[in-house]
Design an enzyme around this catalytic site. Structure first.
Site: not given
Length: 330
Positions: A178, A182, A165
């Protein structure tokens, strides 16, 4: 002696041109491709793209019913598809998924790690367990998958596609766990790329921006649930900022076919990546300012899924609704 900048740029351009000439494109026709998270969302969009290029598919996800629905659709389009329900946080399930692909198609040429989870909420409301949970699926599951598939990929001079991402390049407020997971996945891709090249295995890490996959309703929401979900689901489906999932999937598969080491998917992701590289202080200040406008913490660890935090605003978003229907997210 200093080398003029124009000569350096010309040399870099020549090297890039030579690489694209000398590196053969990877033909996906007839290749056996294992896709994690392949039953819905981006994973399903990727499955459609690989199938359109003649690949034979093995889809894995946690829910057998979702896998059956995805496989039935792909088979109607002429694709050869096998499925296996698996929990990628369990090493034995990962081994079973790899073996299922080999059994179904006789070989395993490509693995695609698209499965993942997302949490949104103030960092004060996130527990250590939240950080560990997301690392398991977004980073360690990718490592488990590569380790399990390694002998088959080496024998086939295969390829690995890691879906990370732009959150692995730029940390965004209220997406702390998150972003950490990532960033780890991006680093994993770079490490695998350099070491597995000796075995003839190509590794491509893709960093997409926001995509219209219908996934917000499956996000883990903490803090002020309704407000938190409202900003997240709205931003995730804004035209120009968020890209259609089929276009994102096509860009990712193109990067794999070219043999790219890393690819930003979508213009906003590309802009954010270069902004972070060239002006990290400015990006940090913008993110700190952005955080001032987001819902504050509650001091509660209560968890809700996005589907449990829907409001009239999020339900009425036509882009979001269309993506949910198109990518098996309802």
């Amino acid at each position: 002696m200093r080398v003029p900048k124009r000569l350096l740029l010309a040399g870099a351009a020549a090297a890039l041109a030579a690489r694209r000439t000398l590196t053969p494109r990877y033909d996906l026709s007839g290749k056996s491709v294992l896709i994690t998270g392949g039953s819905r969302g981006l994973g399903l969009a990727l499955a459609r793209e690989f199938a359109a290029r003649g690949a034979r598919l093995t889809l894995t996800a946690r829910t057998a019913a979702d896998l059956d629905a995805a496989a039935a659709e792909l088979r109607r389009q002429g694709a050869e598809v096998a499925t296996v329900a698996a929990d990628l946080t369990q090493a034995e399930d990962v081994e079973r998924a790899v073996q299922a692909a080999v059994t179904a198609h006789g070989t395993l040429d490509v693995i695609v790690h698209s499965a993942g989870m997302i949490q949104t909420g103030p960092i004060q409301d996130m527990t250590e367990e939240d950080w560990r949970e997301i690392m398991e699926i977004n980073a360690f599951a990718a490592l488990r998958l590569v380790r399990a598939a390694y002998p088959h990929l080496k024998a086939a001079s295969g390829r690995v596609l890691l879906v990370t991402s732009i959150g692995g390049k730029v940390a965004v407020p209220h997406l702390g766990p998150y972003s950490m997971s990532k960033f780890a996945a991006v680093g994993l891709g770079a490490a695998l790329r350099s070491e597995l090249a000796l075995d003839g295995i190509g590794v491509t890490t893709v960093c997409p921006g926001l995509m219209q996959t219908g996934s917000p309703k499956h996000a883990v929401i903490k803090g002020q649930h309704a407000k938190e979900y409202a900003w997240f689901a709205t931003i995730d489906n804004l035209p120009l900022i968020s890209m259609p999932a089929p276009a994102a999937a096509q860009g990712m598969v193109n990067a794999l076919v070219r043999g790219d080491a890393e690819a930003m998917i979508g213009l906003p992701a590309t802009v954010a990546r270069y902004a972070q590289a060239l002006a990290p202080q400015l990006v940090a200040d913008v993110m700190a300012l952005t955080n001032r406008f987001l819902p504050g913490p509650t001091g509660s660890a209560e968890v809700r899924l996005g589907a449990q935090a829907e409001s009239d605003l999020t339900r009425s978003n036509p882009i979001k609704r269309a993506a949910e229907q198109e990518f098996n997210q309802e």
